[in-house]
Design a protein around this motif. Structure first.
Motif, short mmCIF file in Angstrom:
data_model
loop_
_atom_site.label_atom_id
_atom_site.label_comp_id
_atom_site.label_asym_id
_atom_site.label_seq_id
_atom_site.Cartn_x
_atom_site.Cartn_y
_atom_site.Cartn_z
N GLY A 30 0.81 -1.21 0.00
CA GLY A 30 0.00 0.00 0.00
C GLY A 30 0.84 1.25 0.00
N LEU A 31 0.18 2.39 -0.29
CA LEU A 31 0.84 3.67 -0.23
C LEU A 31 -0.19 4.70 0.22
N PRO A 32 0.21 5.67 1.02
CA PRO A 32 -0.75 6.65 1.53
C PRO A 32 -1.41 7.46 0.41
N PHE A 33 -2.70 7.72 0.59
CA PHE A 33 -3.44 8.58 -0.32
C PHE A 33 -3.33 8.13 -1.78
N HIS A 34 -3.47 6.82 -1.98
CA HIS A 34 -3.34 6.27 -3.33
C HIS A 34 -4.32 6.95 -4.29
N GLN A 35 -5.58 7.09 -3.85
CA GLN A 35 -6.59 7.69 -4.72
C GLN A 35 -6.35 9.19 -4.91
N GLU A 36 -6.09 9.90 -3.80
CA GLU A 36 -5.94 11.35 -3.89
C GLU A 36 -4.67 11.77 -4.62
N ALA A 37 -3.57 11.06 -4.38
CA ALA A 37 -2.29 11.46 -4.96
C ALA A 37 -2.07 10.95 -6.37
N GLY A 44 -4.70 9.14 -8.25
CA GLY A 44 -5.90 8.79 -8.99
C GLY A 44 -6.18 7.30 -8.97
N GLY A 45 -5.67 6.64 -7.91
CA GLY A 45 -5.91 5.20 -7.78
C GLY A 45 -5.13 4.39 -8.79
N GLU A 46 -5.68 3.27 -9.16
CA GLU A 46 -5.01 2.35 -10.08
C GLU A 46 -4.77 2.96 -11.46
N GLN A 47 -5.57 3.93 -11.82
CA GLN A 47 -5.38 4.54 -13.15
C GLN A 47 -4.07 5.33 -13.21
N GLY A 48 -3.65 5.87 -12.07
CA GLY A 48 -2.40 6.62 -12.06
C GLY A 48 -1.20 5.79 -11.67
N PHE A 49 -1.39 4.82 -10.75
CA PHE A 49 -0.30 3.95 -10.33
C PHE A 49 -0.87 2.58 -10.00
#
Length: 475
Positions: A116-123, A125-130
């Motif tokens: 995991g990584l903190p603020f995956h969605q906010e930082a 954009g979730g799986e679409q960004g990383f």
């Protein structure tokens, strides 16, 4: 630096340009061409017996987490976060189900997979960004073990470890395979010496000649039952493939009598008889040779000896494993493990450990004697005059390369490789010939490996290197 071709040609003749023991350009070649592709010993499976156990080890400047994951497999993972490069594990050993980078909080399972990584969605954009799925810490390019001894190679195309070890496996078994229970190790102790890494490897490979001079006091105080250090010349030196070492000559007797002479208990001898091959037993029981120090190219050394640990004439053997980890051309970090058969009696283990500390621990008597010589050699090799001097390492050879002593025939020495009795520097020359061959051969260019996911996002492009699940009874 003098012309490399001339340097290597001199080494192969047994005339060693003195400056190779303290030369920055030579060391740069060693980093790339030796430590960049050889198999390097980094630890033993008994150091990580339980799921989640880990140790951190280095191959030069590269830090690796050696972990037994939650499925019981041993992994070797480059100790660097995929995000901004912080070390994800800063302790030297422990037990953990996952590792959390202290910089930004990215976390990884103990098999290397990103957790995991903190603020995956906010930082991001979730799986679409990383895409987290399928990403892992970078694995060691090659990972393998022999008798529980764990090796890493930085060459992804390294030959299989057992092929690399070759005939030296015959001798490695004496140290690492004394029962079906395998080894258990303690350590490593670590200390640094102001000496070039090659000197220790050469010394352990075959230098019996220094014992009557350097270690006279150790014999004189009665640490060993043999009255004179000169008796080392009665032993044999052997070289087989990538490794070689020395032996002591034992007094008359059969296999069991000779094993008792060096301090093994009857129950240990019975287990050894079930494990060692007939030729391994003949080398001791028939030929009368007991293995002592040895080195495996490039920087692993082993010791087997049997000092007195209490008043009286009784002795007790110990086994030690070590690596000569280069820091630079004039400094080495020594990693030293005590090793013992896991099935040995507890009292035997206790006394054997005491024997190890007394002789070859960080403050051991042999250790202090040796290091004084090695530091002096390294310091002197840094000067301008050392570039004019070739050290004579031709002991045991006539001017026309005819051996001074005879090579032992197969019926007198049941081990593989080449063996001979008496003082000589055949093993040191063999080790440095391997050194010359590797230094001479450029490293082939290889493509940069990127960490990511396959097109379907399920499997990683780079799988974390792992070893099969080990039978827990052995560790």
């Amino acid at each position: 630096m003098p012309d490399l071709v001339d340097v290597l040609a001199a080494v192969r003749r047994g005339m060693i340009p003195a400056h190779i023991y303290n030369d920055a350009e030579i060391f740069a070649l060693e980093r790339e061409r030796i430590f960049g592709r050889s198999w390097i010993f980094v630890g033993h499976e008994s150091e990580v017996p339980l799921d989640g156990d880990y140790v951190v080890r280095r191959v030069l400047d590269d830090s690796f987490v050696i972990a037994r994951d939650s499925k019981g497999e041993i992994r070797a993972m480059f100790n660097m976060c995929l995000h901004r490069g912080m070390q994800v594990c800063r302790a030297e050993m422990g037990n953990a189900s996952n590792f959390r980078c202290p910089y930004h909080g990215w976390s990884y399972r103990n098999d290397g997979r990103i957790l995991g990584l903190p603020f995956h969605q906010e930082a991001y954009g979730g799986e679409q960004g990383f895409k987290k799925r399928g990403q892992t810490l970078l694995p060691a390019p090659s990972l393998a073990s022999y008798n529980g001894l764990i090796f890493i190679s930085l060459d992804a195309n390294a030959e299989p470890l057992e092929d690399y070890l070759g005939d030296f496996r015959f001798y490695l078994d004496y140290y690492s395979r004394q029962s079906s229970a395998g080894l258990e190790v303690r350590g490593p102790q670590r200390w640094r010496i102001n000496a070039n890494w090659k000197i220790g490897a050469e010394n352990f490979a075959g230098d019996m000649y220094h014992t009557p001079q350097t270690h006279t006091s150790v014999v004189e105080i009665g640490l060993f039952r043999e009255p004179k250090a000169e008796k080392r010349k009665d032993g044999a030196t052997y070289w087989a493939g990538v490794g070689g070492g020395t032996t002591y000559k034992l007094p008359p007797g059969d296999f069991r009598e000779r094993m008792r002479y060096v301090g093994y208990t009857d129950d240990m001898i019975a287990r050894i008889e079930q494990i060692w091959s007939s030729d391994q037993q003949k080398l001791v029981g028939g030929d009368g040779f007991m293995i002592s120090a040895a080195s495996c190219f490039p920087n692993m050394s082993l010791v087997h000896n049997w000092p007195k640990v209490e008043d009286g004439d009784s002795v007790l053997p110990f086994i030690s494993l070590r690596t000569w980890q280069p820091i630079d051309e004039h400094e080495t970090e020594v990693y030293s493990w005590f090793a013992v058969d896991a099935a040995a009696p507890e009292e035997y283990k206790k006394k054997s450990y005491k024997a190890y500390l007394m002789c070859f621990g960080s403050t051991g008597m042999f250790e202090q004697d040796d290091v004084e010589n090695w530091v002096s050699l390294t310091n002197t090799a840094a000067g301008s005059m050392a570039r004019r001097l070739q050290l004579n390492s031709r002991m045991g050879l006539l001017e026309d390369d005819t051996p001074v002593g005879k090579r032992l025939p197969p019926n007198e020495f049941h081990g593989p490789g080449v063996a001979q009795v008496g003082y000589n520097e055949a093993n040191q020359r063999a080790l440095l010939r391997l050194w010359a061959d590797q230094v001479e051969r450029p490293v082939e260019a290889s493509a940069t490996v990127a960490v990511g996911t396959c097109a379907d996002g399920i499997e990683p492009l780079v799988q974390t290197a792992s070893l099969p699940v080990t039978d827990r009874a052995r560790v």
